[in-house]
Design a protein around this motif. Structure first.
Motif, mmCIF file in Angstrom:
data_model
loop_
_atom_site.group_PDB
_atom_site.id
_atom_site.type_symbol
_atom_site.label_atom_id
_atom_site.label_comp_id
_atom_site.label_asym_id
_atom_site.label_seq_id
_atom_site.Cartn_x
_atom_site.Cartn_y
_atom_site.Cartn_z
ATOM 1 N N ARG A 132 0.820 -1.190 0.000
ATOM 2 C CA ARG A 132 0.000 0.000 0.000
ATOM 3 C C ARG A 132 0.867 1.259 0.000
ATOM 4 N N PRO A 149 8.159 -8.665 7.704
ATOM 5 C CA PRO A 149 7.653 -8.000 8.918
ATOM 6 C C PRO A 149 8.578 -6.894 9.406
ATOM 7 N N LEU A 150 9.885 -7.069 9.241
ATOM 8 C CA LEU A 150 10.810 -6.036 9.710
ATOM 9 C C LEU A 150 11.068 -4.973 8.640
ATOM 10 N N GLY A 151 10.567 -5.215 7.422
ATOM 11 C CA GLY A 151 10.866 -4.335 6.297
ATOM 12 C C GLY A 151 10.596 -2.861 6.538
ATOM 13 N N PRO A 152 9.383 -2.504 7.024
ATOM 14 C CA PRO A 152 9.115 -1.072 7.202
ATOM 15 C C PRO A 152 10.122 -0.383 8.097
ATOM 16 N N ARG A 153 10.530 -1.081 9.176
ATOM 17 C CA ARG A 153 11.468 -0.473 10.109
ATOM 18 C C ARG A 153 12.857 -0.350 9.470
ATOM 19 N N HIS A 156 12.955 2.380 7.005
ATOM 20 C CA HIS A 156 12.996 3.681 7.669
ATOM 21 C C HIS A 156 14.425 3.999 8.109
ATOM 22 N N GLU A 218 21.043 0.166 14.712
ATOM 23 C CA GLU A 218 19.784 -0.555 14.882
ATOM 24 C C GLU A 218 19.540 -1.492 13.699
ATOM 25 N N LEU A 221 21.026 -4.808 14.091
ATOM 26 C CA LEU A 221 20.288 -5.711 14.979
ATOM 27 C C LEU A 221 19.253 -6.528 14.210
ATOM 28 N N HIS A 222 18.624 -5.861 13.230
ATOM 29 C CA HIS A 222 17.544 -6.533 12.497
ATOM 30 C C HIS A 222 18.062 -7.307 11.298
ATOM 31 N N GLY B 83 7.221 3.730 8.520
ATOM 32 C CA GLY B 83 7.394 2.434 9.174
ATOM 33 C C GLY B 83 7.024 2.487 10.645
ATOM 34 N N TYR B 84 5.937 3.187 10.980
ATOM 35 C CA TYR B 84 5.422 3.265 12.363
ATOM 36 C C TYR B 84 6.465 3.861 13.299
ATOM 37 N N ILE B 88 6.595 3.134 17.300
ATOM 38 C CA ILE B 88 7.643 2.251 17.821
ATOM 39 C C ILE B 88 8.479 3.001 18.862
ATOM 40 N N GLU B 100 15.356 -4.724 19.564
ATOM 41 C CA GLU B 100 15.331 -5.807 18.570
ATOM 42 C C GLU B 100 13.949 -5.972 17.957
ATOM 43 N N ALA B 102 10.831 -5.029 16.151
ATOM 44 C CA ALA B 102 10.297 -4.000 15.266
ATOM 45 C C ALA B 102 9.469 -4.623 14.153
ATOM 46 N N ALA B 103 9.111 -5.900 14.295
ATOM 47 C CA ALA B 103 8.332 -6.550 13.240
ATOM 48 C C ALA B 103 6.895 -6.063 13.297
ATOM 49 N N VAL B 104 6.345 -5.788 12.127
ATOM 50 C CA VAL B 104 4.973 -5.276 12.070
ATOM 51 C C VAL B 104 4.178 -6.091 11.055
ATOM 52 N N ASP B 106 0.902 -5.235 8.517
ATOM 53 C CA ASP B 106 -0.086 -4.277 8.043
ATOM 54 C C ASP B 106 -1.309 -5.050 7.569
ATOM 55 N N ARG B 137 5.298 -10.214 16.483
ATOM 56 C CA ARG B 137 5.026 -8.931 15.847
ATOM 57 C C ARG B 137 4.915 -7.898 16.948
#
Lengths: 263, 402
Positions: A132, A149-153, A156, A218, A221-222, B83-84, B88, B100, B102-104, B106, B137
């Motif tokens: 979206r 799941p971690l992509g948006p963060r 960013h 950060e 870390l991911h 990304g929120y 967060i 650590e 940060a999984a989201v 949508d 998540r």
């Protein structure tokens, strides 16, 4: 004789600084004059490298591409517009962005890879649907355009790092970033842990170098989990999807009948 | 997909229009007045109450303000942008969530489709895996959670749910009213708490149906509001145990709307659809008869949240029902079902040869109130039931009804 590319770039930078000043002083007439000259310089500079179809493309396409290259990861129209205003002096008209992805898809269908890189979609890791509201570049590898799941963060953090490094470079070259860029950096610094030197509240002028390093820290870390998501999903997408769907996303799930009740 | 078989009656009432979605806001309104069969049936059938009120000649004077809606959307977009990032940062700072995490997920779209039923199924799968510990998540953006309300399944959409705070699911509500110097508008906070309680109940029932412990859903929710006069979000943890109890109890008391609808005459209709030439399919009189066949339970509070309230108020005033003057007046007039009776009792001279002995005490109080009222030397008002929605504290209840 025609000025060298370096001279043109220096001239454009001068004009941009003058434009910022004019905008700050609310001198509209001067701003309009400077903007016209800046455009002329930029067009002249662009002609050497990108003569092929300049002028025929909608400028929004180039603006979006420029902002995406700077950000380095898929981004939403609002951020693209803000970044373009902060680093390239004018915002992108949102209505132009709205229709852009569809236009690009049509153009790709008609002419194939002739006009690459295209502005295309970021994909979800599970169903490869277009995410979206996010735009990406078609010459980025799938791994960079797929969001787990971690992509948006992680994206960013990539944005934050790249913008901070750009501001650092501007300063290193003896310039100052635009107020909009400073504002963007200040806002982003609030969202990345370790980006402030002090513990007593947010830094009014965050250090771009520190911010970039905090974002990288950060992201590290991911990285392990996120890279695994991206690689497995990308491998699957390459196996399952034709090239155009890899760029613009799988067709949406269809609802056969409207549903009002689950039971 | 199959519709609920007992929804047929409600669907017939509604006619060819698509049902209005049921929202948490609507459910809190329903639980605020559980005795109102009219609202229960209208909500269950998914009738657009604002349009219905307009067709009945008493349009609602206000809905939610478009400015408030736009501001709410803009603030939510700001909190969730990039990304929120802001959200967060808030849960990290205030609730100690480790960096650590940060999984989201949508859940605004599933595979490019925004169909609520698809999203509800996806939410169910994801919650199942999260509750079992198979996945992690930090945030679920706009999950869709089903809740059975008055015999109909409503699909509810919390702003967000976070999973990684003390190992429990927490509902997140993003509201655009400001927290100024650490204080928010109590009425708006209470409204948000009620909505959050509805979400908590829905999530708990969903987890239970999936075979997990419902206590995995926290009894606190996270309220995110702008701070002072800025757009900076702040976060507060608010305990909603009381609201959960209260709303859970009211939900269990709501009669099944299709039972209520079954009592309607066979030709009753609430069909608001238009014919192809733009004229209404049913006349306003037919609609009024349909609405009139449903028992209402008007209280002055209805004006605050129900689009149909002006119609119900007019009806209550016409029938001179004491409750149109508020709960206090109704409670002060036990056994008297009309303000006209109350006025007649005051004006009946002598000491009550026609009086029901059970009313003696009430009549005594009414007359005392009337004497007090007259002694204030106000010009006596017309002794007709008025539409005043509240009794002022210094006007005795009996006379202000007249």
């Amino acid at each position: 004789m025609t000025p060298s590319p370096e001279e043109q770039r220096a001239r454009a930078a001068e004009l941009r600084a003058a434009l910022r000043e004019a905008i700050r002083d609310r001198d509209r007439a001067l701003a309009a004059r400077v903007r016209r000259r800046l455009r002329a310089v930029e067009t002249a500079a662009g002609e050497g490298s990108d003569r092929s179809d300049a002028g025929r493309r909608p400028p929004a396409r180039d603006q979006v591409r420029r902002a995406l290259v700077l950000l380095g990861a898929p981004a939403a129209p609002k951020l693209l517009s803000t970044v373009h205003r902060a680093f390239f002096d004018e915002p992108i008209v949102p209505s132009r962005i709205a229709s852009l992805r569809r236009d690009e898809e049509r153009s790709f269908a008609a002419r194939g890879a002739a006009r690459a890189p295209y502005v295309c979609a970021a994909l979800t890791h599970d169903r490869f649907a277009p995410v979206r509201g996010l735009l990406a570049l078609s010459d980025w590898p799938l791994e960079r355009r797929i969001l787990g799941p971690l992509g948006p963060r992680v994206d960013h953090l990539t944005h934050v790092r790249n913008l901070a490094l750009r501001v650092r470079d501007i300063r290193a070259a003896g310039g100052t970033e635009s107020p909009a860029a400073a504002d963007l950096l200040r806002r982003f610094a609030l969202t990345v842990p370790g980006s402030h030197r002090t513990d007593d509240g947010p830094d009014p002028a965050p250090d771009p170098d520190l911010l970039a390093r905090a974002a990288e820290a950060e992201a590290r870390l991911h990285a392990a989990v996120d890279d695994r998501h991206r690689h497995t999903a990308a491998a699957r997408a390459r196996a399952q999807l034709p090239l155009d769907r890899q760029l613009f996303g799988a067709a949406p799930l269809q609802v056969i009948r409207p549903v009002t009740d689950l039971s | 997909m199959s519709t609920h078989p007992s929804e047929d009656r409600l669907a017939t009432l509604r006619g060819p229009l698509a049902p209005e979605p049921c929202t948490a806001r609507g459910i809190t309104a329903l639980t605020a007045n559980p005795g109102c069969s009219r609202r229960a049936v209208l909500d269950a059938a998914g009738i657009d109450k604002a349009t219905l009120a307009a067709r009945l000649g008493r349009p609602a004077r206000f809905g939610q303000s478009p400015f408030a809606l736009a501001r709410g959307r803009a603030f939510e977009a700001l909190v969730k942008a990039n990304g929120y990032a802001e959200l967060i940062a808030l849960v990290r700072e205030k609730l100690g969530v480790p960096v650590e995490e940060a999984a989201v997920a949508d859940l605004n779209e599933v595979g490019g489709s925004a169909s609520p039923a698809l999203r509800a199924r996806e939410t169910g799968h994801l919650l199942d895996r999260l509750a079992a510990g198979a996945e992690e998540r930090l945030l679920l953006d706009h999950p869709v959670v089903p809740l059975e309300v008055a015999g109909r399944t409503a699909l509810l959409e919390p702003d967000a749910v976070t999973h990684r705070v003390d190992g429990r699911f927490h509902v997140v509500e993003i509201k655009s009213f400001a927290v100024i110097d650490g204080r928010a508008d109590p009425a708006k906070t209470a409204e948000a708490a009620k909505q959050a309680a509805v979400y908590v109940i829905a999530l708990r029932r969903l987890l239970e149906s999936l075979g997990h412990d419902p206590a995995l859903v926290a009894t606190e929710f996270l309220l995110v509001c702008p701070e002072d006069f800025s757009q900076r979000p702040v976060l507060a943890r608010i305990d909603v145990r009381q609201e959960i109890e209260a709303i859970g109890f009211q939900l269990s008391r709501l009669r099944r709307a299709d039972d209520l609808a079954r009592a309607l005459p066979a030709d009753a209709t609430l069909d608001l659809s238009l014919r192809s030439d733009g004229t209404p399919a049913r006349t306003d009189a037919e609609l009024a008869a349909g609405v009139g066949a449903l028992e209402s339970h008007y209280t002055p509070d209805c004006m605050g949240y129900c689009d149909l309230a002006r119609h119900c108020r007019a009806e209550a005033v016409e029938q001179a029902r004491p409750e149109c003057l508020g709960g206090r007046v109704r409670d002060d007039l036990p056994g008297i079902d009309s303000t006209r009776t109350a006025l007649r009792l005051i004006d009946t001279p002598g000491d009550g040869e026609t009086l029901d002995p059970g009313h003696a005490e009430v009549v005594e109080r009414l007359r005392a109130a009337a004497r007090l009222y007259d002694s204030r030397r106000r010009p006596p008002g017309p002794r007709l039931p008025t539409a005043s929605s509240e009794t002022s504290p210094d006007a005795p209840a009996g006379r202000s009804a007249g």
